[in-house]
Design a protein around this motif. Structure first.
Motif, PDB file in Angstrom:
ATOM      1  N   LEU A 178       0.825  -1.211   0.000  1.00  0.00           N
ATOM      2  CA  LEU A 178       0.000   0.000   0.000  1.00  0.00           C
ATOM      3  C   LEU A 178       0.865   1.269   0.000  1.00  0.00           C
ATOM      4  CD1 LEU A 178      -2.774  -1.016   2.575  1.00  0.00           C
ATOM      5  CD2 LEU A 178      -2.973  -0.890   0.087  1.00  0.00           C
ATOM      6  N   ILE A 179       1.904   1.264   0.783  1.00  0.00           N
ATOM      7  CA  ILE A 179       2.776   2.440   0.865  1.00  0.00           C
ATOM      8  C   ILE A 179       3.509   2.665  -0.445  1.00  0.00           C
ATOM      9  CG2 ILE A 179       4.770   3.454   2.030  1.00  0.00           C
ATOM     10  CD1 ILE A 179       2.123   3.503   3.587  1.00  0.00           C
ATOM     11  N   GLU A 180       3.901   1.575  -1.130  1.00  0.00           N
ATOM     12  CA  GLU A 180       4.590   1.714  -2.401  1.00  0.00           C
ATOM     13  C   GLU A 180       3.701   2.423  -3.422  1.00  0.00           C
ATOM     14  OE1 GLU A 180       7.595   1.707  -5.026  1.00  0.00           O
ATOM     15  OE2 GLU A 180       7.681   1.095  -2.903  1.00  0.00           O
ATOM     16  N   LEU A 240      -3.863  13.827  -8.845  1.00  0.00           N
ATOM     17  CA  LEU A 240      -3.926  12.679  -7.935  1.00  0.00           C
ATOM     18  C   LEU A 240      -5.117  11.788  -8.276  1.00  0.00           C
ATOM     19  CD1 LEU A 240      -2.995  14.169  -4.440  1.00  0.00           C
ATOM     20  CD2 LEU A 240      -1.518  13.312  -6.243  1.00  0.00           C
ATOM     21  N   GLY A 241      -6.233  12.421  -8.612  1.00  0.00           N
ATOM     22  CA  GLY A 241      -7.433  11.638  -8.926  1.00  0.00           C
ATOM     23  C   GLY A 241      -7.239  10.755 -10.140  1.00  0.00           C
ATOM     24  N   ARG A 242      -6.469  11.183 -11.129  1.00  0.00           N
ATOM     25  CA  ARG A 242      -6.252  10.366 -12.328  1.00  0.00           C
ATOM     26  C   ARG A 242      -5.353   9.169 -12.057  1.00  0.00           C
ATOM     27  NH1 ARG A 242      -5.527  15.578 -14.663  1.00  0.00           N
ATOM     28  NH2 ARG A 242      -3.275  15.232 -14.737  1.00  0.00           N
ATOM     29  N   ASN A 243      -4.555   9.238 -10.927  1.00  0.00           N
ATOM     30  CA  ASN A 243      -3.633   8.136 -10.618  1.00  0.00           C
ATOM     31  C   ASN A 243      -4.324   6.927  -9.979  1.00  0.00           C
ATOM     32  OD1 ASN A 243      -1.495   9.544 -11.624  1.00  0.00           O
ATOM     33  ND2 ASN A 243      -0.722  10.232  -9.626  1.00  0.00           N
ATOM     34  N   GLU A 249      -3.807  -1.962  -5.479  1.00  0.00           N
ATOM     35  CA  GLU A 249      -3.801  -2.316  -4.062  1.00  0.00           C
ATOM     36  C   GLU A 249      -4.410  -1.200  -3.206  1.00  0.00           C
ATOM     37  OE1 GLU A 249      -2.909  -5.141  -2.781  1.00  0.00           O
ATOM     38  OE2 GLU A 249      -2.201  -6.038  -4.659  1.00  0.00           O
ATOM     39  N   LEU A 250      -4.112   0.064  -3.564  1.00  0.00           N
ATOM     40  CA  LEU A 250      -4.511   1.195  -2.715  1.00  0.00           C
ATOM     41  C   LEU A 250      -5.919   1.695  -3.037  1.00  0.00           C
ATOM     42  CD1 LEU A 250      -3.348   3.009  -0.461  1.00  0.00           C
ATOM     43  CD2 LEU A 250      -2.533   4.557  -2.238  1.00  0.00           C
ATOM     44  N   SER A 251      -6.418   1.386  -4.236  1.00  0.00           N
ATOM     45  CA  SER A 251      -7.713   1.930  -4.655  1.00  0.00           C
ATOM     46  C   SER A 251      -8.842   1.594  -3.702  1.00  0.00           C
ATOM     47  CB  SER A 251      -8.048   1.445  -6.072  1.00  0.00           C
ATOM     48  OG  SER A 251      -7.181   2.062  -7.001  1.00  0.00           O
ATOM     49  N   PHE A 256     -10.427   6.343   2.578  1.00  0.00           N
ATOM     50  CA  PHE A 256      -9.679   6.553   3.829  1.00  0.00           C
ATOM     51  C   PHE A 256      -8.392   7.336   3.580  1.00  0.00           C
ATOM     52  CE2 PHE A 256     -12.126   2.626   4.356  1.00  0.00           C
ATOM     53  CZ  PHE A 256     -12.873   2.959   5.468  1.00  0.00           C
ATOM     54  N   VAL A 257      -7.691   7.076   2.439  1.00  0.00           N
ATOM     55  CA  VAL A 257      -6.432   7.765   2.134  1.00  0.00           C
ATOM     56  C   VAL A 257      -6.678   9.252   1.855  1.00  0.00           C
ATOM     57  CG1 VAL A 257      -4.524   7.924   0.483  1.00  0.00           C
ATOM     58  CG2 VAL A 257      -5.282   5.696   1.293  1.00  0.00           C
ATOM     59  N   GLU A 258      -7.748   9.539   1.096  1.00  0.00           N
ATOM     60  CA  GLU A 258      -8.022  10.948   0.797  1.00  0.00           C
ATOM     61  C   GLU A 258      -8.390  11.713   2.057  1.00  0.00           C
ATOM     62  OE1 GLU A 258     -10.925  11.073  -2.294  1.00  0.00           O
ATOM     63  OE2 GLU A 258      -9.486  10.632  -3.893  1.00  0.00           O
ATOM     64  N   ARG A 259      -9.156  11.003   2.978  1.00  0.00           N
ATOM     65  CA  ARG A 259      -9.451  11.652   4.257  1.00  0.00           C
ATOM     66  C   ARG A 259      -8.164  11.957   5.019  1.00  0.00           C
ATOM     67  NH1 ARG A 259     -14.283   7.744   6.550  1.00  0.00           N
ATOM     68  NH2 ARG A 259     -15.918   8.341   5.055  1.00  0.00           N
TER      69      ARG A 259
END
Length: 794
Positions: A178-180, A240-243, A249-251, A256-259
């Motif tokens: 996730l961090i990667e 960032l939204g396009r990435n 894995e992170l999607s 939670f990440v955007e928060r």
């Protein structure tokens, strides 16, 4: 030898005198020729300067603000003109294209690099927690696990925990993956930094507006994408939204990440207001520099290929194009500031197309006009004001004043001053004070004509200027007080307003237009105000005028007439008899001068000082001797006594100059005896020589005459007669009316026959009036009195 010696001596002396006379004549002719050449040189220089002042090689620019074009104006040639309005628009556009400049804070940018490690710690805390309450409060807030409904909050916690714990691998491997992917997600943040939305609102920067990033140390700003605010970055269209589509894995943990990012990320970009304003000002200035470089050129003749791309673009945007025959001013339209610049551009375009031959022809024409005016003025000055041409200094000052008046008159005639009347009116007032009203009026005609022909070529302007100058000159036959000059300025202003308004009425077909034309009213009032200002200027500069022109006004004369003057106080202390004589001469001389219309005040003040030289040797003059005193001349040779008597003139001139008396007063000291003969000592010398035949030739009449000059003015002539008759009247034992009149008549006739009035403008009828006035004044002084009883018994 003794018989022929005296004859040979006389022959040799005659030959020497003849040679001396010839040399003197040659010297006088040389000096006279040099004087003529010097006068011609001054006139030629003045004509050259006048050509420069008039800009004789170009046509006058006639348009002014507020002018009304009754029949309209069309362009004579095609031309381009740089528009001020378009220039301002382009400058604003160029300034607006300068992106707002931001600079990253290095410390806050470092915190962005630490985000992966901070997120790892937060994920680990969630993965290791047995329930939601075991997660630290800061982490719960960062992930948004703050729902009021316990069931919903517990459900989100379980979802996040399952994502970070992993199903196949352990929590550590899952968090690493996730961090990667998180590193790839926030890579754009590390490249550009993050801006604060509140700062955008505070400085009215649009969220979609491109900004510029300034390097930390030095260098040019580089453009940044518009989405540098975190909310914009996180949108679907944001960087960032396009990435998110590439992060498998992170999607699932996107929410939670955007928060967490919104809660954790701090803005790194700071708005550089001063640098932004400076860059925008520089952009405006670049446009202005291009405009300034080409504003004086005929843009029709400019080769655009020789210009840079920026210059071409700017010039195309700021230029208005006109063709020959285009209407520049509609019929009846009033010239405003913008239209005045259009007319000026058309005038400059026409002037740039004038051939050199045409310019030479114009200069020759202007020179011919100047030559005619110079000849007319010069003839009048030589005939009526010879003192101007006799003195090189006075001629130079006169020519300089005239040239300066024309130059300043043209310069001040343009907007916004419209004050061309000031130098013209001031010049004629000064000439009226310094010389005469006739010379002032003749000069006024020339000045008004030249300024009119070189500025607006408008008959109404000539009429206004001539009316004002005539009004200013007529009251200045003498200046009794400074308020006189201010009154002249006021009445000249009234005339300016009335004549200017009147010519406007005459030029208009409808009076309604004149009543409605506030511009005509404004400029008429302004011109009247300039006239009043001129009165104050001349009044304030009166001492400098007197010094420059060597004249003295009634104001200065009144100041000099104060008997507390140091010279008069010294005279009354050293030579009281001379002082009383001077006071008496002043009284009778002033009356006589007033009788013929001369300046009586000038005669009175001149009489006060005419004998101040006697105070250095007072006892050699009879009026300072007491009864019973022995004359000091008894032990002196007649020639020596004559030198002492004549010397009081030179001594008086020296004292006057030491005390800065005006030249006109010094003239009285030099001229009040003219070249008259010191008769008593001449006859005494002749009597003594009778017994010595060999020395008769040594008694020459010229050695016993005052050095002069003879009186040059009417006032000096009056002074000569007043001084002579007052001194002679004291010798009358019985001053009866018949004796006084006979004395005055004989003295006047003797002076007249001696040629003492040959160089002054006194006429015979005026001399007769002076004679009558002096007789009446002396009769009043020596009139008989009734004896009182005690006087009769005595």
């Amino acid at each position: 030898m003794p018989l022929f010696g005296p004859k040979k001596t006389r022959t040799a002396r005659a030959a020497t005198l003849k040679r001396t006379s010839a040399m003197a004549s040659l010297l006088n002719a040389t000096v006279r020729n040099r004087g003529i050449l010097l006068h011609m040189l001054f006139c030629a220089t003045a004509l050259s300067l006048m050509l420069l002042a008039l800009e004789a090689w170009r046509a006058p620019y006639p348009f002014r603000l507020g002018d009304r074009a009754d029949h309209g104006i069309v362009a004579k040639v095609g031309f381009h003109r740089i528009s001020r309005f378009k220039t301002d628009q382009v400058k604003s556009e160029q300034a607006s294209q300068v992106a707002p400049i931001f600079r990253n804070d290095p410390d806050k940018l470092k915190q962005l690099e630490d985000l992966p490690q901070l997120l790892r710690n937060s994920f680990s805390q969630v993965a290791q927690a047995n329930d939601l309450q075991a997660v630290p409060r800061e982490t719960r807030l960062a992930f948004g696990l703050t729902a009021e409904a316990a069931q919903a909050m517990h459900s989100e916690f379980q979802t996040l925990q399952s994502l970070v714990s992993g199903e196949d691998a352990g929590p550590s491997e899952s968090i690493d993956k996730l961090i990667e992917e998180f590193r790839r997600l926030i890579a754009p943040l590390l490249e550009t930094g993050v801006a604060d939305p509140a700062e955008f609102d505070r400085h009215n920067i649009r969220a979609s507006q491109q900004i510029a990033l300034k390097p930390p140390v030095a260098g040019q700003p580089r453009p940044l994408p518009a989405d540098v605010q975190l909310p914009e970055l996180l949108k679907e269209t944001g960087r960032l939204g396009r990435n998110w589509g590439t992060l498998s894995e992170l999607s699932p943990a996107r929410t939670f990440v955007e928060r967490w990012l919104r809660s954790t990320v701090q803005p790194t970009l700071g708005y550089q207001e001063a640098e932004t304003l400076s860059e925008r000002a520089a952009a405006r200035q670049r446009v202005q520099d291009i405009v300034d470089r080409h504003s004086a050129q005929d843009l029709v003749l400019v080769n655009m290929a020789d210009l840079s791309v920026e210059e071409r673009n700017v010039l195309r945007q700021v230029t208005d194009s006109y063709k020959s025959g285009d209407i520049l001013l509609e019929p009846g339209q009033v010239v405003d500031d913008e239209l005045l610049k259009v007319l000026r551009a058309e005038y400059d375009a026409v002037e740039r197309r004038v051939a050199p031959g045409q310019r030479i022809a114009r200069m020759v024409t202007v020179f011919s006009i100047l030559a005619v005016l110079t000849v007319v003025s010069g003839y009048f000055i030589v005939r009526n004001e010879p003192r101007v041409v006799r003195s090189v200094r006075r001629l130079a000052i006169y020519l300089l004043v005239v040239v300066a008046a024309v130059a300043l008159g043209r310069l001040l005639s343009y907007d916004p001053w419209r004050a061309g009347v000031i130098p013209v009116m001031a010049t004629v007032m000064v000439l009226a004070i310094a010389y005469s009203q006739m010379l002032a009026m003749l000069t006024a005609v020339s000045l008004c004509l030249l300024i009119t022909l070189s500025t607006r070529v408008d008959l109404s302007q000539f009429v206004v200027l001539m009316s004002v100058t005539a009004t200013a000159v007529l009251p200045l036959s003498h200046v009794p007080s400074r308020s006189t000059l201010i009154k002249v300025g006021f009445w000249s202003g009234v005339v300016y307003f009335l004549v200017s308004w009147g010519t406007g009425i005459l030029e208009s077909q409808s009076l309604e237009e004149v009543w409605a034309d506030k511009t005509l009213l404004l400029y008429s009032l302004r011109g009247a105000g300039w006239c009043l200002v001129t009165g104050y200027l001349v009044a304030g500069s009166l001492p400098f005028i007197e010094s420059a022109f060597g004249v003295v006004t009634d104001i200065s004369l009144l100041e000099l007439s104060d008997v507390s003057h140091p010279l008069l106080q010294e005279l009354v202390r050293r030579a009281p008899g001379t002082y009383n004589h001077s006071m008496a001469v002043a009284t009778i001389g002033e009356t006589a001068a007033d009788r013929i219309g001369a300046n009586g005040l000038l005669v009175r003040v001149g009489a006060y000082f005419h004998d101040i030289g006697k105070m250095l040797k007072p006892h050699y003059f009879v009026e300072n001797m007491s009864k019973g005193d022995e004359s000091r001349h008894q032990n002196l040779a007649p020639a020596m006594s004559t030198l002492i008597i004549i010397g009081h003139v030179k001594d008086g001139v020296d004292l006057a100059r030491q005390h800065n008396l005006p030249p006109s007063i010094i003239d009285f000291i030099e001229q009040h005896h003219g070249t008259t003969l010191v008769e008593y000592f001449y006859h005494e010398a002749a009597r003594q020589a009778e017994g010595r035949p060999d020395h008769r030739a040594d008694v020459q009449e010229s050695s016993f005459r005052y050095p002069g000059p003879k009186p040059q003015t009417r006032e000096a002539g009056v002074m000569m007669l007043a001084d002579a008759v007052e001194s002679a009247s004291r010798t009358l034992s019985e001053p009866t009316p018949a004796r006084i009149e006979s004395l005055v008549r004989s003295i006047t006739l003797k002076k007249l026959l001696d040629g003492q009035f040959d160089e002054c403008p006194l006429r015979l009828n005026e001399i007769q009036e002076i004679e009558e006035s002096l007789s009446k004044s002396l009769l009043a002084i020596y009139h008989g009195r009734i004896k009182y009883p005690e006087q009769k018994s005595a």
